[in-house]
Each structure stands twice: as C-alpha cells, then as structure tokens.
Scaffold this active site. Structure first.
Site, mmCIF file in Angstrom:
data_model
loop_
_atom_site.group_PDB
_atom_site.id
_atom_site.type_symbol
_atom_site.label_atom_id
_atom_site.label_comp_id
_atom_site.label_asym_id
_atom_site.label_seq_id
_atom_site.Cartn_x
_atom_site.Cartn_y
_atom_site.Cartn_z
ATOM 1 N N ASP A 207 -8.255 1.068 5.680
ATOM 2 C CA ASP A 207 -8.387 1.370 4.106
ATOM 3 C C ASP A 207 -7.424 0.199 3.513
ATOM 4 O OD1 ASP A 207 -9.449 4.168 4.149
ATOM 5 O OD2 ASP A 207 -7.822 4.622 5.622
ATOM 6 N N ASP B 58 -10.370 3.305 11.230
ATOM 7 C CA ASP B 58 -10.741 2.882 10.223
ATOM 8 C C ASP B 58 -9.834 2.122 9.470
ATOM 9 O OD1 ASP B 58 -9.534 4.948 8.702
ATOM 10 O OD2 ASP B 58 -11.113 6.175 8.953
ATOM 11 N N ASP C 14 0.891 10.929 2.101
ATOM 12 C CA ASP C 14 1.549 12.293 2.648
ATOM 13 C C ASP C 14 2.703 12.236 3.389
ATOM 14 O OD1 ASP C 14 -0.124 10.765 4.540
ATOM 15 O OD2 ASP C 14 -1.590 12.412 4.980
#
Ligand code: ATP
Ligand code: MG
Length: 447
Positions: free
Chosen positions: A62, A60, A136
């Site tokens: 982002d 996907d 992260d």
C-alpha cells in the site's frame, strides 16, 4: 483522540531500521518513484512495512501520498479512481494491484458520524501528521519514505513490532466504534502475527462488540473471508472465540465451535481451517466455498436429521437443510449467490459420492453412467476434496476418498477456475472492484 494534538515524528534512518526500498515489489517501487518524480510525497505504509520489518514477505503493498486521487491517476496509464466516500486509486499491473491512498485528515469532530459513533462520511484529505491517527494499530502505522529510505514513526510502532504488541492508536473504544471492523482486524493480526493485544485494546472489545452488528453484511462477508483465508485461519477463529466475536460472524454456529468439546463441530472445522492454512502457506489457490461448506457441514447434518424426522424424503431433506443453514449464515453475512450455489453443490454431492463410490481397480471407462455423471457434475473436484477432508475426521472411509481421487481432474481445471483459482488476497479485491463499478462502496472504510 487526545494524543492527536501533539504529533511527534521520529525519523529512523535506513541503516538503523534495516529494511530497504529494494525489499518492495518492483511495481510498488515504480509507483513510489513516479509520485516522487511528480513532486509528491510518497511512502509505503501499513502491513507491507510491518511485514518487512518482521522479515516476512508482504501480502500486498500500500502506498500513501499527498497527491490527490486525480493527480495520482494522471501519473499512471492504468489507474482508476474507486470509492465514493473516500476516493483512492488502484494502479493496475499485470499481476499486482497497488492501492494508492491520499493522506487522510480531518479532525474527529469534523467527520460526520452516525449516533453510535460510526463514521458515515469521511472525505477529508490531510497531511501525514494527520493520516497517522486514522490508522488502526501502531504496528500498522509506519511509513517508509521513498525520498530518503527513512522510516517515519509517530506512535512507537517499531517498538510494538519488535515486542509483539498490538495496540490501537488513540482511545480504543472510540476507535472501535468509529469502525467496528477494527475489532475483527485485531483478532486477525493477533493470530497472524502472534502479537498480544494490549490490555486496554482488548478490554474495549467487550464494550464495543455489539457494534459489529452495524457492519454491512457484504463488508462483513469480505472481512470474514480475510479472517479465514489470511493464512492463520485456525488461530484466528480461536482468537475470535476468545474475544467473544465469533457469534457476530456465525450466529448459532458459534456455540458449536468449542475446541475442548469433542461433541462440538470443532474437529471438522479445524480440519477445514488447517487445510486452508496449509494451501495459503504453499501459495496455492483456496476456495471460499469449500471453507464455508466445511464450517456449516455439521450444522447441515443436524438440520437434515430434523427434516428426516419430519418424514421428508432424503434428497428434499438435504435441500431444506441447506436452505436452513444458509439462512442462519445470512443473518450475519451476505454470502454472494454464486458462492452459495457452489456450497450447495459441494454439499449435495456428498451423499452421492458416498453411495456411488468406484471400486479400487475400476478404470475411467468402466464407470457406471451414474458415476460418470458425477465426475462431470459442476464442482465435482471441490466435492471430492471435501469428501477427503471428511475422511480425515473419520466421517467417511478413506478408501472412498482414494477411489474418487483417481477420477478427479487436476485442481485448477476449467471447472475450478472461477473461484478456485483465486489467491486468498484476490477474492476480496476482485469482489470489491466489481461492487464499486456498480456504485457499491466496500473499501477499507473508516481509515
Ligand atoms: P495485510 O497484511 O492483511 O494486508 P494490512 O495491515 O496491510 O494487513 P490492509 O487492509 O491492507 O491491512 O490495510 C493497509 C493499512 O491501512 C493498514 O495497515 C492500516 O494502517 C490501514 N487500515 C486498513 N483498514 C483500516 C481500518 N479499518 N481502520 C484503520 N486503519 C485501517
Ligand atoms: Mg495490506
């Protein structure tokens, strides 16, 4: 995060990094362009940039921007603001959803935390210089600038991608405590990308893993589905095992997942995971009920034996065993009720399919009433798939699998549509969306 005070931005020109805005999906490009034309900064970020740099097709796309959620929403016809803690915008296209996030900011000290260090309130917008420290792993923190095609790197993320290194940004222990899901993401990315966790990123997991118990069971379930259906489920489970994280997801079942012990449940679990990985690789729909039915199948068998020894009738023993097993699963995960019903259906059909198997040359019209009833039972097709999986581990005779296969409708028919026809990535998103409408908040928390 001590290194946060000196953000050094490196801008890598398109000719050097080798990926192009044309590699993004048309919809992602459209979103970036609109934001850019609206006078905002617009970047593709995270897994899509990482995957393109590795020559893979992203799952996907982002997008991150300095536009506030309300400003983003105004630019698009079909956009909705979601999330309470940190608002983000979903721009919806016919077959794709682009998540647009506003740069996150806020000093670690400004963010409100629970006692254990977990972020409980987090609504501060910021700049790209701040946003990067909330991500992260370094390999997930590269920004592709729509305005220039340049790659923006603060944390030597590009080096990590080229050297296969998985490294927490900042001080691993506090980053894991902020959001314990990051430990699960570490296992997922290590397995899926074949990257090595750096020593300190790995060591900190042993100190923080108990905090996984603080993750809300609904979010933990969503994350577990991503772990298992991310395309490298088998490898991810092995990595979770290696990192000592499996018991936080599966409780007692974790002790039965022992790859080197043939008496453990691994053989069947491995077969389920491989079948799932295979379907994901072929971009076929996968059914989480099928997966969970497989994970807990042998445990179901043990509980069933227990009840049979108590002289409970066979049918009741299966129902009681299913109650027991789902209760074990529920200690950690909130399995949605709809899914639990499908898992039960797949389980309860197994002995019946074994008992009433058609013969090799039996036609559809010559099936007995019992057999016909089975073929029209809800989740019959998934149950046959599961039966065949069991035959691969020699639990069931191959001929029984083949006999039922001939009478099973094509996969993807009406009965399967509600769950089976979902792509792996859809499952989390669809569920998340529904939850949000009813006031829940299961977005990528803690970023
Ligand atoms: P995938 O290929 O599975 O989509 P991804 O890296 O894109 O991997 P997403 O869950 O789509 O993962 O998140 C997009 C980006 O948002 C990540 O790359 C990361 O930068 C950031 N992110 C997501 N979840 C977290 C988290 N829990 N903590 C910090 N950063 C996060
Ligand atoms: Mg992503």
């Amino acid at each position: 995060m001590s290194d946060k005070t000196t953000p050094i931005q490196t801008r890598i020109p398109a000719e050097t990094h080798g990926i192009s805005l044309n590699d993004l999906s048309e919809n992602a490009r459209f979103v970036l362009e609109r934001l850019h034309e609206g006078g905002f900064e617009a970047y593709a970020v995270g897994g899509c940039v990482r995957d393109l740099l590795r020559g893979r097709h992203p799952k996907d796309f982002d997008v991150v921007t300095d536009a506030r959620p309300e400003q983003v929403k105004r630019l698009f016809k079909r956009a909705r603001i979601i999330g309470r803690r940190f608002k983000i915008v979903h721009v919806v296209f016919r077959d794709e959803l682009i998540e647009v996030t506003t740069f996150r900011g806020g000093d670690a000290a400004e963010v409100k935390r629970a006692d254990g260090g977990m972020i409980t309130r987090d609504n501060v917008f910021g700049t790209i210089d701040e946003d990067v420290w909330r991500r992260d792993f370094a390999c997930n923190a590269l920004y592709l600038d729509f305005a220039s095609g340049e790659l923006v790197d603060y944390v030597e993320g590009l080096t990590d991608i080229h050297s296969g290194r998985l490294r927490v940004i900042g001080e691993p222990e506090s980053r894991y405590r902020e959001d314990p899901v990051r430990m699960l993401r570490a296992a997922r990315f290590a397995a899926k990308l074949g990257f090595h966790l750096t020593d300190d990123s790995e060591r900190a997991i042993a100190h923080c893993r108990d905090t996984i118990a603080d993750i809300a069971p609904a979010r933990l379930f969503d994350e577990t589905v991503k772990l298992l259906q991310g395309g490298a489920g088998r490898q991810t489970v092995l990595e979770l095992k290696r990192l000592g994280l499996l018991a936080y997801l599966f409780d007692d079942l974790a002790t039965w997942i022992e790859p080197n012990d043939p008496a453990s449940d691994w053989e069947l679990i491995q077969a389920v995971l491989e079948a799932t990985d295979d379907r994901v690789a072929k971009d076929l729909p996968v059914n989480p009920a099928f997966l969970f039915a497989g994970l807990f199948w042998r445990m179901l068998g043990r509980r069933r034996m227990h009840w049979l020894h108590q002289r409970v009738p066979a049918d009741d023993a299966l129902v009681l065993a299913a109650d027991d097993v789902l209760a074990v699963a529920a200690r950690r995960l909130m399995i949605p009720r709809r899914l639990a019903e499908i898992i039960r259906a797949i389980w309860s059909l197994q002995p019946e399919l074994e008992r009433d198997s058609p013969s090799a040359n039996q036609t559809a019209s010559s099936l007995s009433d019992e057999q016909k009833a089975l073929t029209t039972a809800p989740w019959f097709r998934a149950a046959v798939d599961f039966l065949c999986l069991r035959s691969r581990t020699r639990e069931v005779d191959q001929s029984i699998c083949e006999a039922w296969r001939r009478h099973a409708p094509e996969r993807g028919g009406a009965e399967d549509a509600s769950v089976d026809a979902l792509k792996p990535s859809d499952f989390g998103k669809k569920r998340r969306r529904r939850r949000r409408r009813s006031g829940g908040n299961r977005q990528k928390a803690g970023v």
